[in-house]
Design a protein around this motif. Structure first.
Motif: not given
Ligand code: SRM
Ligand SMILES: Cc1cc2nc3c(=O)[nH]c(=O)nc-3n(C[C@H](O)[C@H](O)[C@H](O)COP(=O)(O)OP(=O)(O)OC[C@H]3O[C@@H](n4cnc5c(N)ncnc54)[C@H](O)[C@@H]3O)c2cc1C
Ligand code: SF4
Ligand code: FES
Lengths: 838, 129
Positions: A271-290
């Motif tokens: 869902h693009c949620l970080t470890s803090d559910p109030a915060i999301l991350a998208v694009g090249e800063v985000a790490l999905w499935n390593n």
């Protein structure tokens, strides 16, 4: 400052790059401005722009034209955009972000901070004129530095490094690329591919140094910098651009204690949620499935998923494909799926390497040979779209998968638009499927532009443009929508329609045609598409000399000068030798002319002699001598009757059953000078042994005991096609009658530059229909076709003889109007006893 | 019939107008080639004549930078997107007659010269030697 609203939640987006902007667009689309008050922070001073096409900034595009939206877009939707204001900290305890200007409360927060170029920790890397390639400001700095530089080095031979190298080259710097790995683009290509890439890039004048680790950068002697490598070799340069990979801009996340990847990146879920559910991350800063996804397509998919998450929608990010197709320094490189084949145990490979054309293609297929797992392309990306469809839709491969990468006369194999399933991804940047395209058409889009606006397909990297067009055309056609087939911007008609207009209205000049039927949007000059096409139609109908003043500006240079232009601007001369039969005297005359004008002489594949290397101003003299010796022009330059090849036939051959040479002469003399949509070739063989190869010609004739068998629509050349048997045991008269009708029907109905073979393949009703029209006269136009042909035959005059009689026409054959000097650019050298271009 | 120039007038101060050829040497709606002497040495120009159009005469390089052959005058003249162009007869790139810019690759540009009629004479402006 601490703003908070009771009715609306406050949503803050950090980063106004490509993905951050896409997120805003998605939010607007989903009506999120009702629920949220949105503030966007951007560190750069520019409104979000198209980083993918960043290099076009050097080609003259400015920030405004690269911008991803109109300047008032944010305000219009009530979104506060704070440019030139970087976020310096996130205070999760209080739910605030901090900038130099103040503190801002958030209910939800999105990190879209992208990444930064990695600069290797080399001593001296912070010297002046050591730059990176990521933002408009970086490019400004490079441009400024390049003004005082003559040489430039890019450190890093990956995708972006080569793009930077191209930019330096464009700034007129002597450019080199230094790569640490043993080859260029190690991520996308293997050693064979890398080697080809190196050759191609070096041939553009860019120096390529691989396996070079820079140790330090210090003051240079001749240039500003000196780079010292691991082996103590050195390279001097004025300017250095680092392009050694990207690193996520995750410093804010790290400082506020969000979960991070081992090698950086903010960990997100589906869902693009970080470890803090109030915060999301998208694009090249985000790490999905390593994985970090360094492409815009996956970033856009994350943005969409994040927009859904923020609006309680049901869409998740499930990873994305990293296949890419690029043109770097003019070189095509494509990489699909597991291109190296090292992630798929048991995978098998097909490889094709052409070192002359510098093309390399590789397929990685499943162990049973049924599925495509990956592919690699260097030199020709026209194979990409089809392979991508096999890969992304898991389509079953053809019996012989190699056919997908082997060169073929038809060009790269294409999966017809109708063969694609509804789920097939057409545009991976915007995740648009064939189903989406169809839906947009059903919802009222009636052309490509409308489909693009509606679905956004093809508005990202643009790599899917050709595929999208073919799907849209196909879908429109299958719904009975007229697809624009105008021959060019000057006429909203097809060639066939123009032919009809010319015939019916008896129009005899281009200017009359464009005045009456041309588009009013143009200057009425025509172009190099419609002018030769109309010239051909006028000639097929009225057969006036093409060198007449009203026709001359319409012709391709070959027709203008009635000779074939060669690569150095000289011309070749091919006199007609009907049926390939020639007297000794004529042979001698050819030899004498060639000798006198120092022409390279070659027997052609069409049973005649080609004389090469004539300068424009010599053509009339050469032709005067040839005509005096009894020759006529051979139309080797025109889309017209070329040759009638013959075998020796019954006159000499012990097997011959008819006089094939006699018939060949008859045919060639009848149709010589006939202009048509494309060239016409004929042949006549004296018996079924077929020594004249009649079954490879547009019109082929083979002798039988009882007369002649007629074959039509054969082709040699790029895509050989056997001619089809059309009628058997014809007498001379019927044979000619059928050929007359056949040729005129082709001229009437074919597209421009369509050989009879291609025309026949596109003819509704096929060979049977053709037989109905020609043999059974089902359209009742048989006699009309014959008389139209007879008119052309009666009007025949050797074009060269015509021109030589007319001093006004001959004036055209001066290399220069004010000087007799020959062209100093034409330099020849001797080879095997003859002259050829040096 | 009107006369026309291609370049802005402010450059005319330091150029000299020379006779290149006469009107009947031109071919309507097509091109011819001619030699000129420039400050950098002899050069070949392609002259295009569009009678009745707003600008009737154009002079651009005869040299085709893609094919490296002197052939531009032998290309087909037309208009694309409202601008008069010539298509190279060898590899068919289009060059705008007004400023010589190649439509397929805007980084490539043919040189252009101001040209005009003076009576029957075709005059070209060449930077003073
Ligand atoms: C001279 C010759 C090669 C030779 O040394 O033998 C030749 C030379 C050229 N051929 Fe050919 N073709 C020659 C026989 C052939 C043949 C063999 C034949 O006719 O039996 C073929 C295959 C048969 C066929 O056409 O079906 C052939 C298939 C082509 C093609 C591909 C046509 C196709 O439908 O795929 C082209 C390209 C095109 O027309 O678009 C082409 C185009 C050309 C051009 C015009 C390319 C160009 O634009 O510069 C060459 C210019 C010739 C010149 O400058 O004089 N030439 N060409 C042959 C001249 C024959 C003649 O006497 O007129
Ligand atoms: C030259 C070049 C060519 C490329 N070609 C392609 C291509 O052909 N195909 C492809 O798919 N991809 C390509 N890419 C990659 C593509 O541009 C990126 O994948 C895409 O831009 C990522 O979007 P993003 O929003 O995550 O990051 P970015 O576009 O980098 O945006 C991040 C933004 O956040 C800002 N920011 C960072 N930190 C802060 C902060 N603390 N406060 C406020 N703002 C902040 C940054 O200044 C930046 O403007 C190319 C990239 C470059 C540089
Ligand atoms: S085709 Fe027949 S007649 Fe002609 S040369 Fe060959 S064998 Fe002899
Ligand atoms: S795939 Fe990039 S725009 Fe469609």
């Amino acid at each position: 400052m601490n703003i908070s609203h009771s009715d609306k939640q406050q949503l803050i987006v950090i980063g106004n790059g490509m993905v951050g902007h896409h997120l805003v667009e998605q939010l607007v689309e989903r009506g999120a401005t009702e629920a949220y008050r949105i503030i966007v922070f951007g560190e750069e001073r520019h409104l979000a722009y198209d980083r993918v096409h960043l290099s076009e900034y050097f080609a003259g595009r400015d920030a405004e034209s690269l911008a991803l939206c109109a300047s008032d877009y944010y305000a219009e939707h009530g979104i506060e955009l704070r440019l030139s204001e970087a976020v310096t900290g996130i205070d999760r305890d209080n739910g605030e972000v901090v900038t130099d200007k103040g503190r801002y409360a958030y209910d939800r927060l999105v990190l879209a901070t992208g990444s930064y170029p990695f600069v290797p920790p080399i001593p001296g890397n912070d010297r002046p004129n050591c730059l990176v390639y990521r933002t408009l400001e970086d490019l400004d700095a490079i441009r400024a530095a390049a003004e005082k530089a003559t040489t430039g080095v890019v450190v890093g031979g990956g995708l972006l490094g080569l793009e930077a190298a191209n930019a330096l080259r464009g700034l007129n710097l002597d450019t080199a690329v230094v790569e640490f790995a043993p080859r260029l683009m190690p991520m996308q290509v293997d050693s064979e591919g890398g080697e080809l890439l190196r050759e191609k890039i070096e041939s553009l004048g860019v120096q390529v140094l691989t396996e070079r680790a820079t140790q330090r950068i210090e003051d240079g002697g001749a240039s500003f910098h000196r780079m010292v490598f691991q082996d103590d070799k050195v390279l001097e340069t004025d300017l250095i651009v680092f392009s050694a990979g990207i690193r996520p801009r995750d410093e804010l996340a790290r400082e506020c204690g969000l979960e991070m990847g081992e090698r950086g990146g903010v960990v997100i879920d589906d869902h693009c949620l970080t470890s803090d559910p109030a915060i999301l991350a998208v694009g090249e800063v985000a790490l999905w499935n390593n994985s970090i996804f360094g492409l815009v397509g996956p970033g856009y998919q994350m943005a969409k998923a994040a927009a859904y998450t923020l609006t309680q929608g049901e869409l998740t990010f499930r990873g994305a494909d990293m296949s890419t197709k690029l043109k770097l320094l003019g070189v095509d490189v494509g990489s699909i799926g597991d291109a190296h084949g090292d992630r798929s145990p048991g995978a098998r490979m097909f490889r094709y390497l052409d070192q002359i054309k510098q093309e390399y293609r590789k397929l990685v297929v499943s162990s049973d040979g049924k599925k495509l797992l990956g592919a690699m392309l260097v030199g020709d990306n026209s194979y990409y779209d089809t392979l991508m469809q096999y890969y992304s839709n898991g389509l079953e491969l053809p019996e012989d998968p190699a056919s997908l990468i082997l060169p073929s006369t038809e060009g790269a194999p294409a999966l017809g638009a109708d063969a694609l399933p509804e789920t097939a991804t057409i545009c991976s940047c915007h995740n648009v499927t064939k189903g989406d395209v169809c839906a947009s058409i059903d919802a009222g889009c009636t052309d490509l532009g409308a489909v693009k606006l509606e679905t956004k397909a093809s508005t990202g990297c643009g790599g899917c443009a050709a595929l999208l067009k073919s799907v849209v055309d196909h879908e429109l056609e299958s719904r009975g929508v007229e697809v624009d087939k105008s021959i060019c911007e000057h006429f909203a008609y097809t060639r066939q329609e123009l032919y009809g207009i010319v015939r019916v209205e008896g129009i005899k000049t281009f200017s009359e045609l464009i005045e009456k039927h041309g588009s009013s949007q143009t200057q009425g000059l025509g172009c190099d598409i419609c002018k030769p096409a109309v010239a051909s139609i006028l000639a097929s109908c009225f057969n006036e000399p093409i060198t007449d003043a009203s026709h001359i500006p319409l012709q391709d240079t070959n027709d203008t000068f009635m000779a074939n232009m060669q690569k150095n601007g000289t011309y070749s001369v091919v006199p007609r030798v009907p049926g390939g039969e020639i007297t000794p005297d004529k042979l001698i005359a050819l030899g004498e002319v060639a000798k006198k004008y120092q022409l390279y002489t070659k027997i052609t594949g069409g049973q005649r002699v080609d004389l090469f290397g004539a300068q424009l101003h010599d053509l009339p003299d050469i032709w005067q001598e040839l005509i005096d010796a009894g020759f006529e022009t051979g139309h080797a330059y025109g889309k017209a009757t070329r040759t009638v090849k013959s075998c020796v036939g019954s006159t000499w051959c012990r097997y011959g059953v008819q006089d094939s040479v006699g018939m060949a002469l008859h045919i060639e003399n009848r149709y010589k000078g006939l202009r048509s949509p494309h060239k016409l070739k004929f042949a006549v063989s004296g018996c079924t042994r077929e020594c004249a190869e009649a079954q490879s010609k547009d019109v082929g004739v083979i002798a039988t005991e009882n007369g002649w068998n007629l074959y039509v629509c054969g082709n040699g050349g790029m895509r050989p096609r056997h001619a089809e048997l059309f009628a058997t045991d014809l007498d001379d008269e019927t044979l000619i009658k059928y050929i007359d009708r056949f040729l005129m029907f082709y001229i009437r109905t074919a597209d421009r530059l369509q050989r009879t073979s291609v025309w026949r393949e596109n003819l509704d009703g096929g060979l049977d229909y053709l037989k109905d029209v020609i043999i059974h006269d089902s359209l009742g136009i048989g006699e009309e076709l014959e008389s139209q042909m007879q008119e052309v035959v009666d009007r025949y005059e050797c074009e060269w003889a015509n021109a030589l009689k007319d001093p006004a026409k001959l004036k055209r054959f001066r290399s220069y109007v004010n000087d007799d000097r020959p062209d100093p650019n034409i330099i020849v050298t001797e080879e095997r006893g003859q002259l050829r271009p040096a | 019939m009107s006369t026309a120039t291609v370049l802005k007038t402010e450059t005319e101060a330091d150029v000299s107008w020379q006779t290149l050829c006469i009107k009947s040497d031109l071919v309507a709606f097509s091109g011819v080639a001619a030699w000129i002497e420039t400050a950098e040495g002899p050069a070949q120009v392609a002259l295009f004549y569009l009678p009745g159009h707003e600008t009737e005469l154009y002079a651009v390089d005869h040299h085709d930078p893609f094919a490296n052959a002197n052939v531009i005058a032998r290309g087909i003249v037309g208009d694309l997107k409202g601008q008069p162009v010539v298509a190279s007869p060898i590899y068919k790139q289009h060059f705008r007659l007004k400023d010589g810019v190649c439509l397929e690759d805007e980084s490539v540009q043919l040189r252009t010269w101001p040209v005009r009629f003076e009576g029957d004479q075709v005059m070209i402006a060449i930077e003073a030697l």
